[in-house]
Design a protein around this motif. Structure first.
Motif, PDB file in Angstrom:
ATOM      1  N   VAL A  87       0.853  -1.188   0.000  1.00  0.00           N
ATOM      2  CA  VAL A  87       0.000   0.000   0.000  1.00  0.00           C
ATOM      3  C   VAL A  87       0.888   1.237   0.000  1.00  0.00           C
ATOM      4  CG1 VAL A  87      -1.921  -1.131   1.132  1.00  0.00           C
ATOM      5  CG2 VAL A  87      -0.178  -0.058   2.513  1.00  0.00           C
ATOM      6  N   ASN A  88       0.305   2.364  -0.393  1.00  0.00           N
ATOM      7  CA  ASN A  88       1.087   3.603  -0.441  1.00  0.00           C
ATOM      8  C   ASN A  88       0.416   4.630   0.452  1.00  0.00           C
ATOM      9  OD1 ASN A  88       2.881   5.575  -1.109  1.00  0.00           O
ATOM     10  ND2 ASN A  88       2.172   5.829  -3.206  1.00  0.00           N
ATOM     11  N   PRO A  89       1.035   5.126   1.492  1.00  0.00           N
ATOM     12  CA  PRO A  89       2.339   4.765   2.046  1.00  0.00           C
ATOM     13  C   PRO A  89       2.278   3.394   2.714  1.00  0.00           C
ATOM     14  CG  PRO A  89       1.292   6.362   3.474  1.00  0.00           C
ATOM     15  CD  PRO A  89       0.392   6.199   2.275  1.00  0.00           C
ATOM     16  N   ALA A  90       3.439   2.773   2.863  1.00  0.00           N
ATOM     17  CA  ALA A  90       3.520   1.423   3.414  1.00  0.00           C
ATOM     18  C   ALA A  90       2.915   1.387   4.816  1.00  0.00           C
ATOM     19  CB  ALA A  90       4.968   0.959   3.456  1.00  0.00           C
ATOM     20  N   SER A  91       2.241   0.281   5.109  1.00  0.00           N
ATOM     21  CA  SER A  91       1.581   0.108   6.408  1.00  0.00           C
ATOM     22  C   SER A  91       2.547  -0.596   7.359  1.00  0.00           C
ATOM     23  CB  SER A  91       0.314  -0.705   6.206  1.00  0.00           C
ATOM     24  OG  SER A  91      -0.116  -1.267   7.401  1.00  0.00           O
ATOM     25  N   ILE A  92       2.821   0.060   8.497  1.00  0.00           N
ATOM     26  CA  ILE A  92       3.729  -0.517   9.487  1.00  0.00           C
ATOM     27  C   ILE A  92       3.037  -0.512  10.836  1.00  0.00           C
ATOM     28  CG2 ILE A  92       5.956  -0.324  10.647  1.00  0.00           C
ATOM     29  CD1 ILE A  92       6.942   1.231   8.195  1.00  0.00           C
ATOM     30  N   ASP A  93       2.962  -1.674  11.459  1.00  0.00           N
ATOM     31  CA  ASP A  93       2.409  -1.814  12.807  1.00  0.00           C
ATOM     32  C   ASP A  93       3.536  -2.382  13.659  1.00  0.00           C
ATOM     33  OD1 ASP A  93       0.661  -1.986  14.974  1.00  0.00           O
ATOM     34  OD2 ASP A  93       0.099  -4.048  14.433  1.00  0.00           O
ATOM     35  N   LEU A  94       4.002  -1.616  14.638  1.00  0.00           N
ATOM     36  CA  LEU A  94       5.176  -2.021  15.399  1.00  0.00           C
ATOM     37  C   LEU A  94       4.936  -1.828  16.888  1.00  0.00           C
ATOM     38  CD1 LEU A  94       8.230  -2.864  15.266  1.00  0.00           C
ATOM     39  CD2 LEU A  94       8.737  -0.428  15.311  1.00  0.00           C
ATOM     40  N   ASN A  95       5.329  -2.827  17.685  1.00  0.00           N
ATOM     41  CA  ASN A  95       5.330  -2.718  19.137  1.00  0.00           C
ATOM     42  C   ASN A  95       6.637  -2.025  19.512  1.00  0.00           C
ATOM     43  OD1 ASN A  95       5.404  -3.000  21.898  1.00  0.00           O
ATOM     44  ND2 ASN A  95       5.279  -5.247  21.884  1.00  0.00           N
ATOM     45  N   VAL A  96       6.581  -0.700  19.683  1.00  0.00           N
ATOM     46  CA  VAL A  96       7.789   0.098  19.904  1.00  0.00           C
ATOM     47  C   VAL A  96       8.476  -0.315  21.197  1.00  0.00           C
ATOM     48  CG1 VAL A  96       8.670   2.435  20.235  1.00  0.00           C
ATOM     49  CG2 VAL A  96       6.889   2.008  18.545  1.00  0.00           C
ATOM     50  N   ASP A  97       7.706  -0.525  22.262  1.00  0.00           N
ATOM     51  CA  ASP A  97       8.313  -0.880  23.554  1.00  0.00           C
ATOM     52  C   ASP A  97       9.023  -2.230  23.482  1.00  0.00           C
ATOM     53  OD1 ASP A  97       7.426   1.474  24.745  1.00  0.00           O
ATOM     54  OD2 ASP A  97       5.474   0.582  25.255  1.00  0.00           O
ATOM     55  N   GLY A  98       8.432  -3.208  22.790  1.00  0.00           N
ATOM     56  CA  GLY A  98       9.075  -4.508  22.627  1.00  0.00           C
ATOM     57  C   GLY A  98      10.364  -4.390  21.829  1.00  0.00           C
ATOM     58  N   ALA A  99      10.347  -3.579  20.782  1.00  0.00           N
ATOM     59  CA  ALA A  99      11.548  -3.390  19.970  1.00  0.00           C
ATOM     60  C   ALA A  99      12.650  -2.721  20.793  1.00  0.00           C
ATOM     61  CB  ALA A  99      11.225  -2.561  18.741  1.00  0.00           C
ATOM     62  N   VAL A 100      12.278  -1.722  21.614  1.00  0.00           N
ATOM     63  CA  VAL A 100      13.266  -1.038  22.459  1.00  0.00           C
ATOM     64  C   VAL A 100      13.864  -2.019  23.462  1.00  0.00           C
ATOM     65  CG1 VAL A 100      13.541   0.732  24.246  1.00  0.00           C
ATOM     66  CG2 VAL A 100      12.271   1.253  22.159  1.00  0.00           C
ATOM     67  N   LYS A 101      13.025  -2.885  24.031  1.00  0.00           N
ATOM     68  CA  LYS A 101      13.521  -3.890  24.988  1.00  0.00           C
ATOM     69  C   LYS A 101      14.583  -4.772  24.332  1.00  0.00           C
ATOM     70  CE  LYS A 101      11.616  -7.767  25.656  1.00  0.00           C
ATOM     71  NZ  LYS A 101      10.802  -8.926  25.831  1.00  0.00           N
ATOM     72  N   TRP A 102      14.302  -5.240  23.089  1.00  0.00           N
ATOM     73  CA  TRP A 102      15.264  -6.097  22.403  1.00  0.00           C
ATOM     74  C   TRP A 102      16.533  -5.318  22.031  1.00  0.00           C
ATOM     75  CZ3 TRP A 102      15.640 -11.071  22.524  1.00  0.00           C
ATOM     76  CH2 TRP A 102      14.513 -11.844  22.770  1.00  0.00           C
ATOM     77  N   LEU A 103      16.373  -4.059  21.627  1.00  0.00           N
ATOM     78  CA  LEU A 103      17.557  -3.249  21.309  1.00  0.00           C
ATOM     79  C   LEU A 103      18.431  -3.049  22.546  1.00  0.00           C
ATOM     80  CD1 LEU A 103      15.966  -0.573  18.951  1.00  0.00           C
ATOM     81  CD2 LEU A 103      17.605  -2.339  18.299  1.00  0.00           C
ATOM     82  N   GLN A 104      17.811  -2.833  23.693  1.00  0.00           N
ATOM     83  CA  GLN A 104      18.583  -2.638  24.929  1.00  0.00           C
ATOM     84  C   GLN A 104      19.271  -3.925  25.379  1.00  0.00           C
ATOM     85  OE1 GLN A 104      15.703  -0.960  27.606  1.00  0.00           O
ATOM     86  NE2 GLN A 104      16.067   1.127  26.873  1.00  0.00           N
ATOM     87  N   ASN A 105      18.727  -5.082  24.978  1.00  0.00           N
ATOM     88  CA  ASN A 105      19.344  -6.364  25.307  1.00  0.00           C
ATOM     89  C   ASN A 105      20.405  -6.777  24.297  1.00  0.00           C
ATOM     90  OD1 ASN A 105      17.909  -6.735  27.671  1.00  0.00           O
ATOM     91  ND2 ASN A 105      16.220  -7.790  26.637  1.00  0.00           N
ATOM     92  N   GLY A 106      20.653  -5.922  23.290  1.00  0.00           N
ATOM     93  CA  GLY A 106      21.749  -6.191  22.372  1.00  0.00           C
ATOM     94  C   GLY A 106      21.357  -6.744  21.018  1.00  0.00           C
ATOM     95  N   ALA A 107      20.086  -6.791  20.689  1.00  0.00           N
ATOM     96  CA  ALA A 107      19.673  -7.296  19.379  1.00  0.00           C
ATOM     97  C   ALA A 107      20.108  -6.312  18.295  1.00  0.00           C
ATOM     98  CB  ALA A 107      18.163  -7.480  19.336  1.00  0.00           C
ATOM     99  N   GLN A 108      20.583  -6.844  17.175  1.00  0.00           N
ATOM    100  CA  GLN A 108      21.046  -6.019  16.065  1.00  0.00           C
ATOM    101  C   GLN A 108      20.017  -6.056  14.930  1.00  0.00           C
ATOM    102  OE1 GLN A 108      23.884  -4.098  15.961  1.00  0.00           O
ATOM    103  NE2 GLN A 108      23.884  -4.633  18.136  1.00  0.00           N
ATOM    104  N   PRO A 109      19.478  -4.913  14.536  1.00  0.00           N
ATOM    105  CA  PRO A 109      18.518  -4.926  13.421  1.00  0.00           C
ATOM    106  C   PRO A 109      19.238  -5.024  12.081  1.00  0.00           C
ATOM    107  CG  PRO A 109      18.722  -2.714  14.299  1.00  0.00           C
ATOM    108  CD  PRO A 109      19.568  -3.604  15.170  1.00  0.00           C
TER     109      PRO A 109
END
Length: 193
Positions: free
Chosen positions: A44-66
């Motif tokens: 779709v235009n613009p692209a549809s993004i549904d993201l759990n921001v808090d979950g992503a931040v938790k994984w980033l703080q634990n060292g996950a590399q995107p």
């Protein structure tokens, strides 16, 4: 165990749909994952993004590399900014309230930009439809004018043909009338004799 935040492809051929997942870097692209963080639909235009921001931040703080694409999506939705602000809170550079205020200001600005893009796309689509409608009306007007010309020519031919047939009919009627009047006059003269 190296954890990656990456995209896991779903959907059908030519219509991709992605899950954003935290997965072991050694697992297959569409294989096992540790946690589903959201979805990404580029169809779709613009692209549809549904993201759990808090979950992503938790994984980033634990060292996950995107991955590169996942990093772009996390940046677009503000997960990287929230992680950065959380790091500032840990160091004491700002308070939790200030960090949340900055994040909300950024989110509202981003939503305004996305809404502006959606409005621009809707206007462009409406303009394209209006242009197509105008072109269609022009073509229809030409067709109607050509049809009117053809109809007028047909009526003119019909009138000419009708005029010819009436002239021929009058021409054939005139001798018959003259012959009939001659017969009547002959009969009248015969009776008088």
């Amino acid at each position: 165990m190296p954890v990656k935040i990456r995209l896991q492809r779903h959907g059908k051929k030519g219509k991709p749909f992605y899950w954003i997942v935290a997965a072991d870097g050694r697992s297959k692209r569409d294989g096992r994952f540790l946690e589903k963080l959201g979805t990404y639909n580029p169809n779709v235009n613009p692209a549809s993004i549904d993201l759990n921001v808090d979950g992503a931040v938790k994984w980033l703080q634990n060292g996950a590399q995107p991955t590169d694409t996942a990093r772009a999506i996390l940046s677009y939705k503000g997960a990287l900014l929230k992680n950065h602000l959380a790091g500032g809170v840990k160091k004491g550079a700002l308070t939790e309230e200030q960090a949340e205020e900055k994040f909300q200001a950024w989110i509202s600005e981003k939503e305004g930009a996305v809404d502006a893009k959606k409005d621009e796309l809707a206007k462009a689509e409406a303009a394209a439809k209006a242009k197509a409608l105008a072109a269609e009306k022009e073509v229809n007007a030409k067709r109607e004018a050509e049809a009117a010309e053809v109809e007028a020519a047909a009526k003119a031919e019909e009138a000419a043909a009708e005029a010819e047939t009436t002239e021929e009919a009058e021409a054939t009627e005139a001798p018959e009338v003259e012959a009939a009047t001659e017969e009547v006059t002959e009969e009248a003269s015969n009776e008088q004799e």
